[in-house]
Design a protein around this motif. Structure first.
Motif, PDB file in Angstrom:
ATOM      1  N   LEU A   1       0.823  -1.199   0.000  1.00  0.00           N
ATOM      2  CA  LEU A   1       0.000   0.000   0.000  1.00  0.00           C
ATOM      3  C   LEU A   1       0.860   1.252   0.000  1.00  0.00           C
ATOM      4  O   LEU A   1       0.532   2.250  -0.627  1.00  0.00           O
ATOM      5  CB  LEU A   1      -0.918   0.010   1.232  1.00  0.00           C
ATOM      6  CG  LEU A   1      -1.992  -1.055   1.282  1.00  0.00           C
ATOM      7  CD1 LEU A   1      -2.727  -0.997   2.609  1.00  0.00           C
ATOM      8  CD2 LEU A   1      -2.971  -0.860   0.137  1.00  0.00           C
TER       9      LEU A   1
ATOM     10  N   HIS B   1       1.964   2.141  -3.444  1.00  0.00           N
ATOM     11  CA  HIS B   1       0.903   2.035  -4.438  1.00  0.00           C
ATOM     12  C   HIS B   1       0.948   3.191  -5.422  1.00  0.00           C
ATOM     13  O   HIS B   1       1.504   4.248  -5.136  1.00  0.00           O
ATOM     14  CB  HIS B   1      -0.445   2.028  -3.704  1.00  0.00           C
ATOM     15  CG  HIS B   1      -1.551   1.415  -4.484  1.00  0.00           C
ATOM     16  ND1 HIS B   1      -2.446   2.169  -5.203  1.00  0.00           N
ATOM     17  CD2 HIS B   1      -1.893   0.128  -4.671  1.00  0.00           C
ATOM     18  CE1 HIS B   1      -3.315   1.354  -5.795  1.00  0.00           C
ATOM     19  NE2 HIS B   1      -3.009   0.110  -5.480  1.00  0.00           N
ATOM     20  N   ARG B   2       0.329   2.950  -6.600  1.00  0.00           N
ATOM     21  CA  ARG B   2       0.286   4.010  -7.610  1.00  0.00           C
ATOM     22  C   ARG B   2      -0.599   5.161  -7.135  1.00  0.00           C
ATOM     23  O   ARG B   2      -0.269   6.329  -7.311  1.00  0.00           O
ATOM     24  CB  ARG B   2      -0.296   3.469  -8.915  1.00  0.00           C
ATOM     25  CG  ARG B   2       0.705   2.737  -9.777  1.00  0.00           C
ATOM     26  CD  ARG B   2      -0.011   2.062 -10.908  1.00  0.00           C
ATOM     27  NE  ARG B   2      -1.107   1.230 -10.401  1.00  0.00           N
ATOM     28  CZ  ARG B   2      -2.078   0.754 -11.175  1.00  0.00           C
ATOM     29  NH1 ARG B   2      -2.091   1.008 -12.465  1.00  0.00           N
ATOM     30  NH2 ARG B   2      -3.032   0.009 -10.668  1.00  0.00           N
TER      31      ARG B   2
ATOM     32  N   ARG C   1      -1.234   5.909  -0.968  1.00  0.00           N
ATOM     33  CA  ARG C   1       0.135   6.044  -0.479  1.00  0.00           C
ATOM     34  C   ARG C   1       0.195   6.971   0.718  1.00  0.00           C
ATOM     35  O   ARG C   1       0.778   6.644   1.752  1.00  0.00           O
ATOM     36  CB  ARG C   1       1.016   6.600  -1.594  1.00  0.00           C
ATOM     37  CG  ARG C   1       1.969   5.609  -2.157  1.00  0.00           C
ATOM     38  CD  ARG C   1       3.053   6.236  -3.002  1.00  0.00           C
ATOM     39  NE  ARG C   1       2.874   7.603  -3.374  1.00  0.00           N
ATOM     40  CZ  ARG C   1       2.433   7.997  -4.561  1.00  0.00           C
ATOM     41  NH1 ARG C   1       2.112   7.103  -5.465  1.00  0.00           N
ATOM     42  NH2 ARG C   1       2.314   9.275  -4.840  1.00  0.00           N
TER      43      ARG C   1
END
Lengths: 223, 213
Positions: free
Chosen positions: B34, B37-38, B43
């Motif tokens: 997490l 994460h993108r 994030r």
């Protein structure tokens, strides 16, 4: 909220513990690190043994030794004194290793150049090597300071009225411990995060360390 | 302390330790995913959560879990509560360890792999993770040693591990100095095996770093 106000004396006590532990423990650690680095083999190994014990024992156990163990040899300590003594010892042991590593990281050339210039060993160590080592050690030492503040919660176990103790006492008295625990958690968080902000602010505003370099205007090669 | 006590206490300590480590490793991996994460919101939220979990002292976490969770009117047992609490704290620390390990992989290598047309998932698993493993193992084993000492905190909520049994002895008249010194050495000795493992992993990590250059 009332909960926070009730806990403030505890927070103060925790901060006081942290401050005294660091004031006593960090210089001890620095001395330990220096000694480990520069003393002959057997002496350095002795100090290493002590630091391994200090780091190998859980901090809680070291505290118990200071508070419950010392009376067996006649030394009876108040809870605050026991906490500070044992945590300062633990601090010294952990930071001695940090300082030793940072001193070893200073290029040998610095030491040699200092001696070659005729500076005494004391000046070379104190004015050249140690300041550079401290710069290296800053980050891990500051991280350790936060750990010590969090570790002050252990003082609960010997009845020292720091933050967690007060939260627990107030909680059990009023039969609702969670609000107090949560308030204490928030207080711990606030201090830790403020400290981290302070640290990152000060490192970004720091100037680059002055390098030991020749100024072409003032040096001259004269026979 | 009697050998029976040591055996019983050590057993409980090990249960606490292994339980916490397993929780920390598994949940830590999740949190790290997490954290990297993108989606920016995911994030940032994870970063905040990690900061909160790490900011609260482990002992306070133990108290929080012990006193807050009631399943069907029953308070959590002290061993379970301590294991969960130490596991939660550990997962936050390990998530950061995983993250710094993964981010420590030379980006040039990853760019080269992508440029070669290797699918992103393969790059992630077979290159990035594989290269990060030595560093992650080294840092994780170092953390495991600290976790062993943190299990002593469980004694404060009544879990009958080593420290609790030692305190019990002292309260009933045994010499505080002798018992607690002995207790400390038990922890020291118990940490030797993982210490050897930790040193092994650290030297392997340093060797792999040198090789990657």
């Amino acid at each position: 909220m009332n909960y926070f106000i009730d806990l403030l004396p505890g927070l103060l006590d925790s901060l006081r513990i942290t401050a005294v532990v660091l004031i006593v423990g960090l210089p001890l650690g620095l001395v330990g690190g220096l000694l480990m680095h520069s003393l002959p083999r057997w002496a350095g190994l002795l100090i290493l043994a002590v630091t391994e014990i200090g780091r190998g024992f859980p901090a809680l156990v070291t505290l118990y030794i200071a508070y419950f163990g010392l009376p067996a040899i006649g030394i009876i300590l108040h809870s605050f004194a026991a906490v500070v003594l044992s945590f300062a010892f633990t601090t010294a042991c952990y930071t001695a290793e940090i300082f030793r590593a940072s001193i070893a990281a200073v290029p040998q050339a610095q030491w040699e150049a200092g001696r070659a210039l005729g500076l005494s060993r004391r000046i070379v160590v104190g004015r050249i090597v140690v300041p550079q080592a401290l710069r290296q050690a800053t980050v891990p030492i500051l991280a350790f300071c936060i750990i010590i503040f969090q570790g002050s919660a252990l003082a609960y176990s010997v009845g020292e009225p720091e933050l967690l103790s007060r939260a627990y006492s107030a909680g059990t008295l009023s039969f609702s411990i969670m609000p107090y625990l949560l308030a204490a958690s928030v207080l711990y968080l606030v201090v830790v995060l403020l400290f981290q902000l302070l640290v990152s602010w000060s490192t970004t505003h720091r100037n680059k360390p002055p390098r030991i370099s020749a100024n072409p205007k003032t040096t001259s090669i004269s026979q | 302390m009697s050998w029976d006590q040591i055996r019983a206490g050590l057993g409980t300590t090990l249960i606490l330790w292994v339980g916490a480590i397993v929780i920390a490793i598994v949940i830590g991996a999740l949190v790290c995913g997490l954290r990297m994460h993108r989606n920016t919101l995911v994030r940032r939220t994870t970063t905040v959560i990690i900061a909160i979990v790490r900011g609260i002292p482990p002992l306070v976490w133990v108290f929080l879990i012990f006193f807050s969770v009631t399943i069907g009117g029953q308070q959590l047992g002290s061993i379970l509560a301590a294991t969960i609490a130490l596991g939660i704290v550990g997962s936050a620390y390990l998530a950061e360890i995983y993250r710094s390990g993964l981010e420590g992989v030379p980006p040039g290598l990853l760019e080269a792999a992508n440029a070669l047309g290797i699918p992103k998932r393969t790059v992630l698993i077979r290159i990035r993770v594989r290269l990060a493993v030595p560093m992650i193992l080294a840092a994780t084993s170092a953390y495991a040693i600290n976790l062993l000492k943190d299990t002593a905190l469980a004694s404060l909520i009544g879990a009958q591990e080593l420290t609790f049994l030692a305190s019990y002895d002292v309260k009933n008249g045994a010499s505080g100095l002798r018992v607690f010194l002995f207790l400390g050495f038990i922890y020291l000795v118990a940490s030797v095996p993982i210490g050897i493992l930790a040193r092994y992993f650290t030297t392997r990590a340093q060797a792999s770093l040198a090789g990657a250059r």
